[in-house]
Write an enzyme that holds these catalytic residues in place. Structure first.
Site, mmCIF file in Angstrom:
data_model
loop_
_atom_site.group_PDB
_atom_site.id
_atom_site.type_symbol
_atom_site.label_atom_id
_atom_site.label_comp_id
_atom_site.label_asym_id
_atom_site.label_seq_id
_atom_site.Cartn_x
_atom_site.Cartn_y
_atom_site.Cartn_z
ATOM 1 N N CYS A 36 0.819 -1.229 0.000
ATOM 2 C CA CYS A 36 0.000 0.000 0.000
ATOM 3 C C CYS A 36 0.847 1.271 0.000
ATOM 4 O O CYS A 36 0.343 2.340 -0.341
ATOM 5 C CB CYS A 36 -0.903 0.050 1.223
ATOM 6 S SG CYS A 36 -1.803 -1.451 1.567
HETATM 7 O O1 KQY Z 1 -4.202 0.797 1.058
HETATM 8 C C1 KQY Z 1 -4.347 0.882 2.234
HETATM 9 N N1 KQY Z 1 -4.425 -0.187 2.932
HETATM 10 C C2 KQY Z 1 -4.444 2.221 2.826
HETATM 11 C C3 KQY Z 1 -5.232 2.320 4.041
HETATM 12 C C4 KQY Z 1 -5.404 3.743 4.448
HETATM 13 C C5 KQY Z 1 -5.401 3.878 5.873
HETATM 14 C C6 KQY Z 1 -5.646 5.247 6.351
HETATM 15 N N2 KQY Z 1 -5.730 5.181 7.758
#
Ligand code: KQY
Length: 366
Positions: free
Chosen positions: A356
């Site tokens: 991510c």
């Molecule tokens: O791609 C992802 N797992 C991003 C998550 C965003 C989290 C913001 N608190």
């Protein structure tokens, strides 16, 4: 650079598989204290470890807000580029450009509308205007033309491509209320095929239990190579993850990809449940409009959120008995790549993991 009014599929472009060769990787620097505990310092240490691991295999560019510019320059290896890139948070997989390529080695960027994982319905923070400009800035930096979709919300972590016409998503995410509620499943599928140069979408029902992204596919399933996937799995039938993984397995077993191949499916056991401790919860600033971090909440921990780079897999580990199994399984699946592990609890506490926080730029482009 020019904004295009056509589509990648019409222009002969496709999204490569992540396992295809990269030119370099982008990362954004974490600092917001309502998401990252203790002034983001523990997360920053973990990000540095990810940067160093990737940098052994391919160049890394780190985008930072102006307040952190000098600090980051002093922390990263000398050959890592640090650039000022205003952002709301550090999830460049999701807000960054998705790069597409054609057979002549030309690259372009797809700039999806980003609304922080659900906008005013169930988004994770407000505002997100700086994040929504990241993809355009990446295209400028790369000197490539850009397809901008003002009317279609999507995050890069909600798609995987096999590079040969197959895209993988979850229904839980792509059909969620906070993204494109006025579009039917068929209309969403057409957008994906048009903008990723694909002809087949695999719709896994759900992602990882309690994933705040509404179940991004990049935590649940990944293409090792065309025709071969890894799936997050648990044998514990009492775990709410069990039914989710079982449904995904049944779905994938009965599907074929864009080339008509049956999929070879490998199970990757998830770690034991990772719960937020009281200390971790207290370290995060409570801010209205940002998803809180409550003690005992279960985080969406999965080894599938690894990042594939040139010659290696950057694998999140959790100091869990399943770490070794994940390393072994991925070594078998990727015999030509090193498995580089990074202890990633602090990234997970922010709501995602190594995949991510990274975004690849394909190698061959003009
Ligand atoms: O791609 C992802 N797992 C991003 C998550 C965003 C989290 C913001 N608190």
């Amino acid at each position: 650079m020019k904004k295009l009014n056509t589509t990648p599929i019409k222009d002969g472009f496709r999204m490569p598989g992540e396992f295809e060769k990269h030119s370099h990787t982008y990362i954004l620097w974490p600092e917001r204290t309502d998401n990252w505990r203790l002034g983001a310092k523990p997360a920053q240490e973990a990000f540095i470890n990810v940067i160093k691991a990737i940098n052994k295999y391919e160049p890394v560019i780190v985008g930072v807000n102006d307040t952190q510019y000098e600090n980051v320059l002093g922390l990263v290896p000398e050959n890592v580029k640090v650039i000022e890139m205003s952002n709301n948070d550090s999830w460049i997989r999701d807000c960054g450009a998705t790069f597409v390529v054609n057979d002549e080695g030309i690259m372009r960027g797809v700039d999806w509308n980003f609304n922080a994982w659900g906008g005013l319905v169930d988004g994770l923070y407000f505002p997100w205007d700086k994040d929504d400009k990241i993809a355009s800035k990446m295209c400028e930096l790369e000197g490539v033309k850009r397809y901008r979709l003002d009317d279609f919300v999507l995050e890069g972590g909600s798609i995987h491509s096999d590079g040969e016409g197959t895209i993988m998503v979850t229904e839980e995410c792509l059909l969620s209320e906070g993204r494109n509620p006025s579009l039917s499943k068929e209309e969403i599928e057409k957008k994906l095929c048009d903008y990723l140069g694909a002809s087949k979408v695999l719709w896994i029902p759900e992602g990882i239990y309690n994933d705040e992204t509404n179940g991004h596919v990049d935590n649940m399933c990944n293409f090792v190579r065309p025709g071969v996937v890894v799936l997050a799995w648990t044998d514990d039938e009492s775990d709410p993850q069990y039914e989710r993984s079982k449904k995904a397995l049944e779905y994938l077993e009965n599907e074929v990809d864009a080339k008509g191949r049956k999929l070879e499916i490998h199970k990757l056991l998830i770690p034991n449940p990772v719960l937020i401790t009281k200390e971790e919860s207290l370290g995060v600033d409570a801010v209205d409009g940002t998803l809180p971090r409550n003690e005992n909440d279960r985080m969406a921990a999965s080894y599938v959120n690894y990042y594939t780079v040139n010659g290696a897999i950057i694998l999140p580990i959790f100091n869990d008995p399943h770490d070794e199994l994940a390393i072994k399984k991925l070594s078998e699946l990727y015999p030509d790549r090193q498995i580089e592990t990074v202890y990633a609890r602090e990234i997970l506490l922010g709501g995602g993991n190594i995949h991510c926080i990274t975004q690849q730029v394909p190698y061959k482009h003009k």
